[in-house]
Design a protein around this motif. Structure first.
Motif, mmCIF file in Angstrom:
data_model
loop_
_atom_site.group_PDB
_atom_site.id
_atom_site.type_symbol
_atom_site.label_atom_id
_atom_site.label_comp_id
_atom_site.label_asym_id
_atom_site.label_seq_id
_atom_site.Cartn_x
_atom_site.Cartn_y
_atom_site.Cartn_z
ATOM 1 N N MET A 1 -9.807 11.631 25.151
ATOM 2 C CA MET A 1 -10.257 10.706 26.311
ATOM 3 C C MET A 1 -9.684 9.631 26.503
ATOM 4 N N GLY A 2 -9.328 10.194 28.343
ATOM 5 C CA GLY A 2 -8.713 9.574 28.884
ATOM 6 C C GLY A 2 -9.234 7.209 28.843
ATOM 7 N N ILE A 3 -8.158 7.038 28.546
ATOM 8 C CA ILE A 3 -8.413 5.208 29.128
ATOM 9 C C ILE A 3 -9.552 4.801 29.810
ATOM 10 N N ASN A 4 -9.682 5.430 31.173
ATOM 11 C CA ASN A 4 -10.178 5.277 32.741
ATOM 12 C C ASN A 4 -11.934 5.389 31.869
ATOM 13 N N ARG A 5 -11.865 6.778 30.917
ATOM 14 C CA ARG A 5 -13.399 6.681 30.905
ATOM 15 C C ARG A 5 -13.928 6.585 29.947
ATOM 16 N N PHE A 6 -12.601 5.772 29.058
ATOM 17 C CA PHE A 6 -13.550 4.674 27.814
ATOM 18 C C PHE A 6 -14.117 3.951 28.431
ATOM 19 N N ARG A 7 -13.066 3.383 29.308
ATOM 20 C CA ARG A 7 -13.648 2.219 30.396
ATOM 21 C C ARG A 7 -14.517 1.663 31.003
ATOM 22 N N VAL A 8 -15.206 3.139 31.671
ATOM 23 C CA VAL A 8 -16.023 3.774 31.970
ATOM 24 C C VAL A 8 -17.192 3.153 30.626
ATOM 25 N N ILE A 9 -17.626 4.357 29.532
ATOM 26 C CA ILE A 9 -18.716 4.271 29.238
ATOM 27 C C ILE A 9 -18.985 3.125 28.529
ATOM 28 N N TRP A 10 -17.196 2.470 28.101
ATOM 29 C CA TRP A 10 -17.688 1.076 28.011
ATOM 30 C C TRP A 10 -18.796 -0.313 28.518
ATOM 31 N N ASP A 11 -18.481 0.302 29.708
ATOM 32 C CA ASP A 11 -18.930 -0.729 30.549
ATOM 33 C C ASP A 11 -20.728 -0.189 31.036
ATOM 34 N N ILE A 12 -21.033 1.194 30.874
ATOM 35 C CA ILE A 12 -22.458 1.488 30.131
ATOM 36 C C ILE A 12 -23.299 0.998 29.394
ATOM 37 N N PHE A 13 -22.231 1.151 28.755
ATOM 38 C CA PHE A 13 -22.753 0.689 27.429
ATOM 39 C C PHE A 13 -22.793 -1.079 27.415
ATOM 40 N N CYS A 14 -21.973 -2.280 27.367
ATOM 41 C CA CYS A 14 -21.762 -3.237 27.756
ATOM 42 C C CYS A 14 -23.721 -3.832 29.056
ATOM 43 N N THR A 15 -23.916 -2.811 30.151
ATOM 44 C CA THR A 15 -24.431 -2.849 31.254
ATOM 45 C C THR A 15 -25.731 -2.917 30.814
ATOM 46 N N PHE A 16 -26.147 -2.050 30.356
ATOM 47 C CA PHE A 16 -27.410 -1.841 29.796
ATOM 48 C C PHE A 16 -27.955 -2.284 28.318
ATOM 49 N N LEU A 17 -26.851 -3.039 27.254
ATOM 50 C CA LEU A 17 -26.954 -3.624 26.250
ATOM 51 C C LEU A 17 -27.749 -5.257 26.526
ATOM 52 N N LYS A 18 -27.310 -5.164 27.987
ATOM 53 C CA LYS A 18 -27.338 -7.067 29.122
ATOM 54 C C LYS A 18 -28.772 -6.624 29.130
ATOM 55 N N ILE A 19 -29.256 -5.005 29.562
ATOM 56 C CA ILE A 19 -30.445 -4.727 30.373
ATOM 57 C C ILE A 19 -31.774 -5.572 28.962
ATOM 58 N N GLY A 20 -31.598 -4.395 28.198
ATOM 59 C CA GLY A 20 -31.971 -4.139 27.588
ATOM 60 C C GLY A 20 -32.893 -5.639 26.990
ATOM 61 N N PRO A 21 -32.667 -6.868 26.117
ATOM 62 C CA PRO A 21 -33.289 -8.188 25.631
ATOM 63 C C PRO A 21 -33.732 -8.246 26.753
ATOM 64 N N ALA A 22 -33.211 -8.287 27.558
ATOM 65 C CA ALA A 22 -33.630 -9.454 28.924
ATOM 66 C C ALA A 22 -35.194 -8.718 29.819
ATOM 67 N N THR A 23 -35.461 -7.236 29.182
ATOM 68 C CA THR A 23 -36.593 -6.913 29.943
ATOM 69 C C THR A 23 -37.725 -6.958 29.322
ATOM 70 N N PHE A 24 -38.284 -8.024 29.443
ATOM 71 C CA PHE A 24 -39.764 -8.089 28.320
ATOM 72 C C PHE A 24 -40.544 -7.278 29.318
ATOM 73 N N GLY A 25 -41.303 -6.187 27.964
ATOM 74 C CA GLY A 25 -42.702 -5.873 28.288
ATOM 75 C C GLY A 25 -42.173 -3.732 28.492
ATOM 76 N N GLY A 26 -40.586 -4.038 28.930
ATOM 77 C CA GLY A 26 -40.134 -2.203 28.807
ATOM 78 C C GLY A 26 -40.337 -1.811 29.647
#
Length: 216
Positions: A1-26
């Motif tokens: 897995m290339g560095i750029n692809r890993f960064r994209v996946i990490w960015d995806i994870f961090c983005t949705f990690l931030k969304i999860g606890p910020a949204t009450f009601g799901g």
């Protein structure tokens, strides 16, 4: 897995990690937050595709927020991206639910907690209403879609019909309406701002564009 692809996946994870606890009601309460993060801030998905994403996520089994995150992650980085998005959006919820389950017996019946929950309920309604409004701006663009939306709302509010049946019936009705319009020579559009697929003289081309077209 290339560095750029890993960064994209990490960015995806961090983005949705931030969304999860910020949204009450799901569920639908997450949609407006997801749209702000992936459309406005990061421009991962065009705004016109959000309504298609929500339709697919809502018709698939499971929570709509988790489904939407999986579709977005897959579109951006394939299966690893989908896994990262799902883990990111569910991990905070799992940890919070686990913590609350441990302390629930101590806070149940507390007047301050009950008052806070009342405020959260009202905020959830606002988030869902905002998501519905944003979807409506792109999904309702002619008389046919407006009438379909109104009839669907009336049916859901007045009849004990499961939403899954409404989705399936809507799928069938949509196909029938497009075919009827094509047969009688009416202009047909499948998205807001899209050029007519069939001219008034009955000639044209079919361009059925789905959310999956660019990656799924």
């Amino acid at each position: 897995m290339g560095i750029n692809r890993f960064r994209v996946i990490w960015d995806i994870f961090c983005t949705f990690l931030k969304i999860g606890p910020a949204t009450f009601g799901g569920g639908y309460a997450m949609i407006s937050v997801i749209e702000r993060e992936v459309v406005i801030k990061r421009a991962w998905i065009p705004e016109k595709d959000i309504s298609n994403l929500i339709s697919i996520a809502g018709s698939a089994p499971g929570g709509i927020g988790v489904n939407a995150s999986a579709f977005i992650g897959y579109r951006l980085a394939g299966i690893p991206g989908a896994v990262a998005a799902v883990i990111g959006i569910t991990l905070p919820t799992f940890l919070i639910a686990l913590l609350l389950s441990l302390v629930f017996t101590y806070i149940q019946g507390n007047p301050k907690v009950e008052a806070a929950l009342v405020g959260i309920h009202a905020a959830i309604i606002g988030l869902i209403a905002l998501a519905a409004y944003n979807m409506g701006k792109s999904a309702i663009f002619d008389k046919t879609t407006l009438v379909t939306a109104i009839i669907t709302l009336i049916i859901l509010l007045s009849l004990p019909v499961h939403p899954l049946y409404v989705i399936l019936i809507g799928l069938f009705i949509g196909i029938v309406l497009v075919k009827v319009k094509e047969a009688i020579g009416f202009d047909v559009r499948l998205e807001k701002g899209e050029k007519a697929l069939v001219s008034s003289h009955g000639t044209g081309y079919a361009k059925y564009e789905y959310f999956f077209a660019e990656g799924i």
